[in-house]
Design a protein around this motif. Structure first.
Motif, short mmCIF file in Angstrom:
data_model
loop_
_atom_site.label_atom_id
_atom_site.label_comp_id
_atom_site.label_asym_id
_atom_site.label_seq_id
_atom_site.Cartn_x
_atom_site.Cartn_y
_atom_site.Cartn_z
N THR A 211 -8.39 0.75 -5.01
CA THR A 211 -7.29 1.61 -4.56
C THR A 211 -5.98 1.20 -5.24
OG1 THR A 211 -8.43 1.79 -2.46
CG2 THR A 211 -6.12 2.48 -2.49
N GLY B 147 3.54 -3.86 1.75
CA GLY B 147 2.33 -4.54 2.25
C GLY B 147 1.86 -5.54 1.22
N ALA B 148 2.83 -6.29 0.64
CA ALA B 148 2.60 -7.02 -0.62
C ALA B 148 1.52 -8.09 -0.53
CB ALA B 148 3.91 -7.64 -1.09
N THR B 149 1.38 -8.78 0.61
CA THR B 149 0.36 -9.84 0.67
C THR B 149 -1.00 -9.30 1.05
OG1 THR B 149 0.76 -10.39 2.99
CG2 THR B 149 2.08 -11.58 1.34
N GLY B 150 -1.09 -7.99 1.39
CA GLY B 150 -2.37 -7.41 1.77
C GLY B 150 -3.28 -7.21 0.56
N VAL C 112 -4.58 -4.40 -0.94
CA VAL C 112 -4.14 -3.41 -1.93
C VAL C 112 -2.85 -3.89 -2.60
CG1 VAL C 112 -3.46 -1.00 -2.33
CG2 VAL C 112 -5.16 -1.52 -0.57
N VAL D 256 7.52 -6.13 -1.05
CA VAL D 256 8.00 -6.12 0.34
C VAL D 256 6.98 -6.85 1.19
CG1 VAL D 256 8.62 -4.72 2.33
CG2 VAL D 256 8.94 -3.80 0.02
N SER D 257 7.43 -7.91 1.88
CA SER D 257 6.49 -8.64 2.73
C SER D 257 7.13 -9.03 4.05
CB SER D 257 6.00 -9.91 2.02
OG SER D 257 5.09 -10.59 2.87
N THR E 122 1.61 0.98 0.77
CA THR E 122 0.33 0.78 1.47
C THR E 122 0.52 0.80 2.99
OG1 THR E 122 0.43 -1.64 1.64
CG2 THR E 122 -0.39 -0.74 -0.43
N VAL E 123 1.77 1.04 3.46
CA VAL E 123 2.02 0.88 4.90
C VAL E 123 2.47 2.13 5.63
CG1 VAL E 123 2.52 -1.59 4.58
CG2 VAL E 123 4.42 0.03 4.66
N ILE F 28 9.16 2.38 6.18
CA ILE F 28 9.29 1.70 4.87
C ILE F 28 9.01 2.71 3.76
CG2 ILE F 28 8.23 -0.04 3.35
CD1 ILE F 28 8.02 -1.91 5.73
N CYS G 112 -1.09 5.33 0.14
CA CYS G 112 -2.53 5.19 0.44
C CYS G 112 -2.80 4.71 1.85
CB CYS G 112 -3.20 4.26 -0.57
SG CYS G 112 -2.82 2.52 -0.30
N ASN H 135 -1.55 3.31 6.12
CA ASN H 135 -0.79 3.61 7.34
C ASN H 135 -0.75 2.43 8.31
OD1 ASN H 135 -3.44 3.62 8.05
ND2 ASN H 135 -3.40 5.56 9.16
N VAL H 136 -0.78 1.19 7.79
CA VAL H 136 -0.78 0.04 8.71
C VAL H 136 0.46 0.00 9.59
CG1 VAL H 136 -2.33 -1.56 7.50
CG2 VAL H 136 0.06 -1.50 6.89
N ILE I 93 -3.30 9.02 -2.51
CA ILE I 93 -4.42 8.24 -3.06
C ILE I 93 -5.55 8.19 -2.04
CG2 ILE I 93 -5.15 5.93 -3.88
CD1 ILE I 93 -3.01 7.15 -5.70
N SER J 197 -9.62 6.72 -1.85
CA SER J 197 -10.72 6.05 -2.57
C SER J 197 -12.09 6.49 -2.06
CB SER J 197 -10.60 4.53 -2.40
OG SER J 197 -10.71 4.19 -1.03
N1 LIG Z 1 -6.46 5.81 0.92
C1 LIG Z 1 -7.46 4.97 0.67
O1 LIG Z 1 -8.49 5.32 0.10
C2 LIG Z 1 -7.29 3.53 1.05
C3 LIG Z 1 -8.04 2.53 0.44
C4 LIG Z 1 -7.79 1.18 0.79
C5 LIG Z 1 -6.84 0.90 1.75
N2 LIG Z 1 -6.19 1.93 2.36
C6 LIG Z 1 -5.19 1.67 3.37
O2 LIG Z 1 -4.16 0.90 2.80
C7 LIG Z 1 -3.59 0.06 3.79
C8 LIG Z 1 -3.63 -1.40 3.31
O3 LIG Z 1 -4.98 -1.80 3.20
P1 LIG Z 1 -5.33 -3.32 2.91
O4 LIG Z 1 -6.81 -3.42 2.77
O5 LIG Z 1 -4.45 -3.82 1.82
O6 LIG Z 1 -4.87 -3.99 4.29
P2 LIG Z 1 -4.40 -5.49 4.56
O7 LIG Z 1 -5.07 -6.42 3.62
O8 LIG Z 1 -4.53 -5.68 6.03
O9 LIG Z 1 -2.86 -5.49 4.14
C9 LIG Z 1 -1.89 -4.75 4.82
C10 LIG Z 1 -0.56 -5.47 4.67
O10 LIG Z 1 0.46 -4.61 5.18
C11 LIG Z 1 1.51 -5.40 5.74
N3 LIG Z 1 1.69 -4.99 7.14
C12 LIG Z 1 0.87 -5.22 8.19
N4 LIG Z 1 1.37 -4.67 9.31
C13 LIG Z 1 2.53 -4.08 8.96
C14 LIG Z 1 3.51 -3.35 9.68
N5 LIG Z 1 3.40 -3.12 10.98
N6 LIG Z 1 4.57 -2.89 9.00
C15 LIG Z 1 4.70 -3.10 7.67
N7 LIG Z 1 3.81 -3.80 6.93
C16 LIG Z 1 2.73 -4.26 7.57
C17 LIG Z 1 1.06 -6.85 5.63
O11 LIG Z 1 1.60 -7.38 4.43
P3 LIG Z 1 3.00 -8.21 4.44
O12 LIG Z 1 2.87 -9.20 5.56
O13 LIG Z 1 3.05 -8.85 3.09
O14 LIG Z 1 4.10 -7.23 4.70
C18 LIG Z 1 -0.44 -6.75 5.48
O15 LIG Z 1 -0.97 -7.88 4.82
C19 LIG Z 1 -4.39 0.32 5.07
O16 LIG Z 1 -3.74 1.30 5.85
C20 LIG Z 1 -5.69 0.87 4.55
O17 LIG Z 1 -6.37 1.67 5.51
C21 LIG Z 1 -6.40 3.22 2.03
#
Ligand SMILES: NC(=O)c1ccc[n+]([C@@H]2O[C@H](COP(=O)([O-])OP(=O)(O)OC[C@H]3O[C@@H](n4cnc5c(N)ncnc54)[C@H](OP(=O)(O)O)[C@@H]3O)[C@@H](O)[C@H]2O)c1
Length: 332
Positions: free
Chosen positions: A136, A160-163, A165, A183-184, A226-227, A231, A248, A250-251, A273, A275
């Motif tokens: 993604t 969502g920089a440390t996540g 994606v 942004v983290s 990613t969030v 933001i 992509c 909605n966390v 986006i 996937s």
């Molecule tokens: N559209 C698609 O096909 C697709 C594919 C993959 C993922 N996604 C979506 O993309 C998002 C990220 O996925 P991921 O696998 O990277 O998840 P992840 O590893 O859990 O990373 C999400 C990151 O977002 C930040 N975050 C968490 N809660 C937050 C909040 N309340 N407000 C702002 N930032 C917050 C954190 O980073 P920091 O602490 O660094 O801020 C967290 O590490 C999810 O919503 C997932 O469903 C969509």
């Protein structure tokens, strides 16, 4: 494997609206119909898996269920001319791990169209370091590169920089010469994000403008969000004239309270986006890039490797937004 049994993380409704996972022995004969029986070697943890494991009916309708939207393994049985026993495959997205038993089990059975041959220069383990998150991130980066947003245009914001994606998007962009602002919400993530290649790090508060202003000072040539939520709204309002923003996740929130002005006064483009249902020709192109010219050499700084029994703890941390980088699951 004894008597066709294998281990899987099974999520069950422990009491109304409470879901719990434990390792169970399953039988291959109970897997759904499909062309390919795959012995899963590695999987990875994605946010959608955490939702499935916590009873989110938008992701998984029926329990007990084995989540895992990602799997990499070896074909054991095939009724398809495209794959033969022994082939190394990547299987991500579609219905895998949603309502079809997924990669958190040592075996899965899926239709041919859900599998891809693993690129020759990528190991199964490496493919799961990327997984859906990396795929993604690469889709998002490709949309900006092809837009085109060139590095000389200015900074790219990644939320969502440390996540999963976010971290891979930063590493990909930095390796291509882009200047990335991350942004983290994690104050202690500076070292991790700098090693990935972030040039600047800002907090979620700094990335959020809660005023009612319809447009903000232009700061970003492009954005990989990613969030969602506030933001993303602030990022769109702060994007340069003619810039592009990918969306992509909605966390933070699925809402997008915004006027049309960034689009009609600054010509900003919002690029969606997905996937899960991404067509096969795009999947193949992106995986070839990840295995080839976009290959990241510092992948190991991104990961923690675990076995199935450790997954519930990692899922909990992901739901709390406390996870950093990628979790890969070793099912060997
Ligand atoms: N559209 C698609 O096909 C697709 C594919 C993959 C993922 N996604 C979506 O993309 C998002 C990220 O996925 P991921 O696998 O990277 O998840 P992840 O590893 O859990 O990373 C999400 C990151 O977002 C930040 N975050 C968490 N809660 C937050 C909040 N309340 N407000 C702002 N930032 C917050 C954190 O980073 P920091 O602490 O660094 O801020 C967290 O590490 C999810 O919503 C997932 O469903 C969509």
């Amino acid at each position: 494997m004894q008597n066709n049994s294998y281990s899987a993380l099974v999520i069950e409704e422990a009491s109304p609206d409470t879901y719990a996972g434990n390792i169970q022995q399953k039988n291959i004969a109970e897997l759904p119909q499909g062309d390919l029986l795959i012995r899963v070697h590695y999987s990875s943890l994605n946010y959608k898996d955490a939702l499935s494991a916590s009873g989110n009916r938008g992701v998984t309708r029926r329990y007990p269920h084995v989540p895992g939207i990602d799997a990499a393994g070896v074909v054991e049985e095939s009724s398809s001319s495209e794959f033969k026993p022994g082939d190394k495959v990547i299987a991500c997205g579609f219905d895998i791990g949603m309502n079809t038993p997924g990669g958190f089990g040592q075996y899965m059975r899926i239709p041919t169209g859900w599998a891809l041959h693993c690129p020759a220069n990528l190991t199964l383990r490496e493919s799961m370091i990327y997984g859906t998150a990396g795929f993604t991130a690469a889709q998002s980066v490709e949309r900006l590169v092809d837009f085109p947003i060139v590095p000389q245009k200015g900074k790219i914001l990644v939320t969502g920089a440390t996540g999963g994606v976010g971290s891979i998007a930063i590493a990909l962009l930095a390796s291509m010469g882009y200047s990335v602002c991350a942004v983290s919400g994690k104050p202690d993530a500076e070292k991790f994000l700098t090693r990935l290649g972030a040039a600047e790090i800002i907090s979620r508060q700094e990335a959020t403008d809660s005023s009612e202003k319809l447009l903000l000072k232009e700061k970003w040539a492009g954005v990989i969000d990613t969030v969602g939520g506030e933001i993303l709204v602030s990022a769109i309002k702060s994007t340069f004239y003619g810039g592009a923003v990918t969306c992509c996740g909605n966390v933070a929130s699925a809402d997008l309270p915004l006027s049309v002005y960034p689009f009609i006064l600054r010509g900003v483009s919002l690029l969606g986006i997905d996937s899960a249902k991404c067509p096969v020709h795009i999947r193949e192109r992106i995986w070839q890039k990840l295995a080839g010219k976009w290959r990241l050499e510092n992948l190991d700084i991104l990961i923690k490797e675990c076995k199935l029994p450790e997954l519930p703890g990692h899922i909990e941390r992901m739901l709390q937004g406390r996870q950093t980088g990628r979790i890969i699951v070793n099912l060997l």
